[in-house]
Design an enzyme around this catalytic site. Structure first.
Site, short mmCIF file in Angstrom:
data_model
loop_
_atom_site.label_atom_id
_atom_site.label_comp_id
_atom_site.label_asym_id
_atom_site.label_seq_id
_atom_site.Cartn_x
_atom_site.Cartn_y
_atom_site.Cartn_z
N PHE A 298 45.17 44.61 40.07
CA PHE A 298 44.72 43.31 40.58
C PHE A 298 45.89 42.37 40.30
CE2 PHE A 298 40.08 43.73 41.33
CZ PHE A 298 39.94 45.06 40.98
N ASP A 299 46.82 42.31 41.23
CA ASP A 299 48.07 41.61 40.93
C ASP A 299 47.86 40.11 40.69
OD1 ASP A 299 49.81 43.80 40.96
OD2 ASP A 299 49.79 43.84 43.13
N TYR A 382 57.26 46.21 42.32
CA TYR A 382 56.98 45.76 43.68
C TYR A 382 57.31 44.29 43.85
CZ TYR A 382 54.65 48.28 47.46
OH TYR A 382 54.38 49.01 48.58
N ASP A 583 30.62 22.47 54.31
CA ASP A 583 32.00 22.58 53.87
C ASP A 583 32.24 24.05 53.52
OD1 ASP A 583 34.49 22.31 52.88
OD2 ASP A 583 33.96 20.96 51.23
CU LIG Z 1 52.64 49.58 49.08
#
Ligand SMILES: [Cu+2]
Length: 633
Positions: A298-299, A382, A583
């Site tokens: 969960f970056d 990454y 909203d």
């Molecule tokens: Cu990838």
């Protein structure tokens, strides 16, 4: 003057930590997981902004999450920076705050100094620990061994470079995984499936020019200059360019945030979005082998795009007349840390905007420009490059580029499942995985009373006044409740979603709207009962729609570290609240279904995905008729 939406300045971050330390006896055994601006509620913003503009001190608050490493207990504080006090102090039993960069480094240092790891590496012939990198990942709750339940634990890969400057992620020490108690920072166990005599593959994983065997190709210079200066103005965090206006924000978790995006249309400044950001990124690796089964990142919720933001370099990351903004995050002791040149603002040429060649009038052509606000993050191996682009015709494009180094492991290792990945080098494969990004789009189309419609095309049935069945019928279905707001991409009907303000007609008498044009959407392809899906139910739909609520920010829950269930969207939407003429907040799930390729190795060429927000009846006609012609030369 500080606007109420300006990110916390370095001094404010330091002050927030100091107030919490002072008022809550937060001592040496504590760590700060996050310190961010507590953004004012939407309804309070106009008054606070007016106050600030008038030179008065407007209320500033921080949200602080910290935990005591001695007992593992976490707390969330609301701190009044202007009032110099902790106004709320919430115990978070059973919750693990986000991972911190400091823990990642401390874990690497501890492991590389640990005799057990040195021994395991020596058996493989690796004796120079200076070439070794350990890379700690967070756990999914369901995968934590029973004996470690309740601990803050990490698991790690071990990597070994060829030489000092070599790619650290080129050589996976397959089958070797330390499991660590992060609070005591001790090694709990060292999983090691090494079989005597197994030989490491001969991988060429280098990308630095001096380390690759290929000479560099020749390219001619390409310069971009704006001799009369840039076309945008930046006043503090307020950005104006042509008809567009917006405010830039930033925090540890979402990284770049765009606030109060509006389009000047004649005399009217017309709101389009109140807030745009990325609220979560879920990256399940789809390989059940011992080396990869825990790899569900969960970056955003675990590591934070803001914490992972890296400085940009002129001429390389960004080309042309660039304006940079710094960002401020902090370390786990609450000390502010500035990321210089974190956010890039610049104009780009973007091909032809519109054109027609007429027999009499000749060629009429306009070049298109766009304003780009971007930032780059590096999450270990990454990188994610995020670009928000604003166009002269009212379009907004959100593009993400994924690049960096693939995770790999040895194809011949015990339990290895190369069928769940692609061979990219000698006996080395890169597992398939998916990057689900959740964009949180708090749109305000000409105000907050908006309704989302699923808009779909259907072929007419032949007969009656359409004997050839040529007609195409567009059906617009209002999404009235959160249950109806759970929407999936549908190729058959070219489904898109239109956000409409039924109170505001355009000049043609139809309600104004913007369309969310989906692309880069893909299904989870995961068993809904699987732990990876259970933690991230958000990936089960392309779009979710909720009524705005100040505290509903994180689609997989406030604390995804070691989570077992999605406590965000999946829980909020069980109330099935009305979303008509409300909203609304849209949660758009897109990203990269990454079936790895040999061409992604040893460094991956950017994989680019995007989605668009396009005016759809927001204007009465092409709003870019007034763009002047370029001078031919
Ligand atoms: Cu990838």
């Amino acid at each position: 003057m500080t606007h109420p939406l300006d990110p916390l300045a370095a001094e404010e971050i330091g002050l927030a930590a100091a107030i919490v330390r002072r008022d809550r006896a937060v001592g040496d055994t504590w760590r700060f997981a996050s310190i961010e601006l507590r953004e004012p509620a939407k309804a309070d913003l106009p008054a606070l902004a007016a106050k600030a503009a008038g030179g008065e001190t407007a209320r500033r608050e921080a949200l602080v999450v910290c935990w005591n490493r001695a007992d593992g207990q976490a707390y969330r504080a609301t701190v009044s920076l202007t009032g110099d006090e902790v106004t709320n102090w919430e115990h978070l039993p059973g919750q693990q705050p986000n991972m911190t960069v400091d823990e990642w480094h401390e874990c690497d240092e501890m492991l590389r100094a640990h005799p057990a790891l040195a021994q395991a590496l020596a058996r493989r012939g690796i004796t120079d620990l200076s070439l070794v990198l350990t890379d700690m990942w967070a756990y999914g709750g369901a995968l934590v061994p029973e004996r470690y339940r309740g601990l803050r634990i990490g698991w790690s890969d071990v990597w070994c470079r060829d030489s000092e400057q070599s790619n650290p992620y080129a050589h996976h020490v397959t089958g070797l995984h330390p499991v660590v108690d992060l609070n005591s920072m001790t090694l709990l166990e060292l999983e090691d499936s090494y079989q005597e005599g197994a030989e490491a593959p001969g991988v060429m994983g280098e990308y630095l020019p001096r380390l690759i065997p290929t000479p560099l190709r020749e390219v001619t210079p390409l310069e971009i200059s704006q001799p009369a200066g840039v076309g945008f103005t930046l006043d503090g965090y307020q950005l104006s360019w042509q008809n567009w206006q917006l405010r830039i924000g930033f925090n540890h978790r979402e990284g770049l945030v765009l606030h109060q995006v509006a389009f000047r249309d004649g005399e009217r400044l017309r709101p389009v979005a109140h807030r745009l950001s990325f609220a979560e990124m879920v990256v399940p690796y789809r390989d059940a082998s011992p080396d990869h089964y825990r790899r569900t990142a969960f970056d955003i919720g675990e590591w934070g795009l803001g914490f992972m933001t890296t400085s940009l370099t002129l001429g390389c990351d960004c080309l042309g007349e660039i304006t940079y903004l710094d960002a401020v995050v902090h370390d786990s002791l609450g000390e502010p840390r500035t990321v210089p040149n974190a956010i890039c603002v610049h104009e780009e040429d973007s091909g032809v905007l519109w054109k027609h060649v007429d027999e009499r009038a000749g060629v009429e052509v306009r070049r298109q420009r766009r304003l780009v606000v971007s930032f780059h993050v590096t999450v270990a191996n990454y990188e994610y490059l995020v670009y928000w682009r604003f166009y002269q015709d009212g379009n907004i494009e959100c593009e993400v580029r994924a690049t960096g180094i693939l995770v790999t492991s040895h194809a011949g290792a015990p339990g290895s499942r190369p069928s769940n990945g692609t061979l990219v080098d000698d006996r080395t494969y890169a597992p398939f995985h998916q990057h689900f990004i959740v964009a949180r789009l708090d749109l305000d189309i000409d105000g907050t009373g908006n309704t989302v419609y699923a808009t779909e095309s259907q072929p007419a049935t032949a007969g009656g006044d359409d004997p050839y069945g040529l007609g195409l019928v567009v059906r617009n279905t209002p999404l009235r409740t959160e249950a109806e707001g759970k929407q999936d991409y549908n190729w058959d009907t070219q489904r898109a979603w239109k956000i409409v303000n039924n109170q505001v007609p355009n000049g043609l008498g139809t309600p104004v709207g913007y369309k969310l044009v989906p692309s880069a959407a893909f299904p989870p392809l995961l068993d809904p009962a699987s732990p990876a899906y259970q933690r991230a139910e958000v990936i089960g739909h392309t779009l979710w729609v909720t009524p705005y609520h100040q505290d509903e920010r994180w689609p997989c829950g406030d604390f995804p570290v070691q989570s077992e269930h999605d406590s965000g969207l999946a829980v909020w939407t069980t109330a099935d609240r009305p979303i008509e003429n409300t909203d609304v907040v849209l949660w758009y799930v897109f990203g990269i279904h990454h079936i790895t390729r040999p061409e992604d190795w040893p460094v991956m060429p950017s994989d680019t995905v995007s989605f668009w927000l396009k005016p759809s009846g927001f204007f009465d006609r092409n709003p870019a008729l007034d763009v002047p012609p370029s001078h031919p030369h």
